[in-house]
Scaffold this motif. Structure first.
Motif, mmCIF file in Angstrom:
data_model
loop_
_atom_site.group_PDB
_atom_site.id
_atom_site.type_symbol
_atom_site.label_atom_id
_atom_site.label_comp_id
_atom_site.label_asym_id
_atom_site.label_seq_id
_atom_site.Cartn_x
_atom_site.Cartn_y
_atom_site.Cartn_z
ATOM 1 N N GLU A 64 -50.644 11.354 -8.302
ATOM 2 C CA GLU A 64 -49.190 11.441 -8.381
ATOM 3 C C GLU A 64 -48.710 11.302 -9.824
ATOM 4 N N ILE A 67 -49.231 14.651 -11.608
ATOM 5 C CA ILE A 67 -48.265 15.658 -11.148
ATOM 6 C C ILE A 67 -46.934 15.456 -11.863
ATOM 7 N N THR A 216 -36.871 16.323 -3.987
ATOM 8 C CA THR A 216 -38.284 16.352 -3.608
ATOM 9 C C THR A 216 -39.101 15.580 -4.637
ATOM 10 N N SER A 218 -42.212 15.542 -5.342
ATOM 11 C CA SER A 218 -43.235 16.291 -6.065
ATOM 12 C C SER A 218 -42.675 17.013 -7.293
#
Length: 270
Positions: A64, A67, A216, A218
């Motif tokens: 994470e 990302i 979101t 992500s």
């Protein structure tokens, strides 16, 4: 100067020390702050029991983090590219040409630069929602590409280029586009790079814009990953904060000479 420099860099030293501390040792140091313990919080410059657990956990067990790191890199890269494409011609036009409404446009730029994000947040949200860009990376990138801050900095440096140099280029047969590309950009390079360095430091650490426009997880940048700090992951959070600080330090060190040249160029006279 050395004392003030040490005070300024002390948070980075604390981060580096906390990166190699275990959670138990960190909790002992900051228990009065986080756990309402007795006494006063303190800190160790050198960990008593150094460990690489935080570094290993961040680099190997936290996809994470990477990302969000690349999200920050992508957002910053596109914003800086947009400021070059749109900001340089705008700054050059206002600095070197006289046209009707120039003072008004410049005043609008100054007013927009002084306005905090909270003032324009609602209007930006409505426009981005109408364009169907909410909850996309473009919602953060597009407003940053047209930032007035970078235009203002480049404008000041373009104004410092002597007019006689441009007149000499015109006498040699250069067109206005050639003058901009072959004279304006090279002579204003210190100002351009200075604005990019300062813009990168701002873009890489922005919090309010992605928090407002991105839903979101992500798509979140690294700046939204770091605030999730509590006593249970203090060491990991310090390690993540230190790693996130490295790109900003790297970019600043690369652009340091240009920042100094830019300060000197602002006093240039014909």
């Amino acid at each position: 100067m050395a004392v003030f420099a040490l005070l300024a860099v002390s948070p980075v030293i604390f981060l580096l020390a906390g990166t190699f501390m275990g959670n138990q040792e960190i909790i002992e140091c900051i228990a009065p702050v986080f756990l309402d313990g007795e006494g006063y919080a303190f800190w160790k410059v050198i960990p008593q029991y150094p460990t690489f657990c935080n570094v290993v956990g961040l680099l190997l067990d936290s996809p994470e983090f990477f990302i969000m790191f690349w999200n920050s890199a992508k957002i910053s890269t596109f914003i800086l590219a947009g400021q070059l494409i749109f900001g340089m011609p705008a700054a050059w036009g206002m600095a070197r040409y006289c046209f009707r409404g120039k003072k008004l446009i410049y005043t609008i730029y100054i007013v927009m630069m002084m306005m905090p994000f909270q003032v324009t947040m609602l209007s930006e949200y409505l426009v981005l929602d109408w364009l169907k860009l909410i909850d996309t990376s473009a919602a953060v990138i597009f407003p940053g590409m047209f930032s007035t801050f970078s235009v203002f900095i480049m404008y000041r440096f373009f104004c410092g280029i002597p007019e006689s140099i441009l007149d000499a280029a015109r006498i040699d047969g250069a067109g206005e586009l050639q003058i901009f590309l072959k004279v304006g950009i090279p002579l204003g390079a210190s100002g351009i790079i200075s604005s990019l360095v300062l813009s990168f430091l701002e873009c890489f650490s922005m919090i309010e814009q992605p928090m407002t426009f991105l839903k979101t997880k992500s798509l979140w940048p690294l700046s939204l990953f770091l605030p999730e700090i509590h006593s249970g992951n203090a060491g990991f959070s310090m390690c993540a904060s230190f790693v996130a600080l490295l790109p900003a330090i790297f970019v600043f060190l690369i652009g340091q000479d240009y920042l100094e040249q830019g300060i000197a160029a602002s006093a240039m006279k014909e």
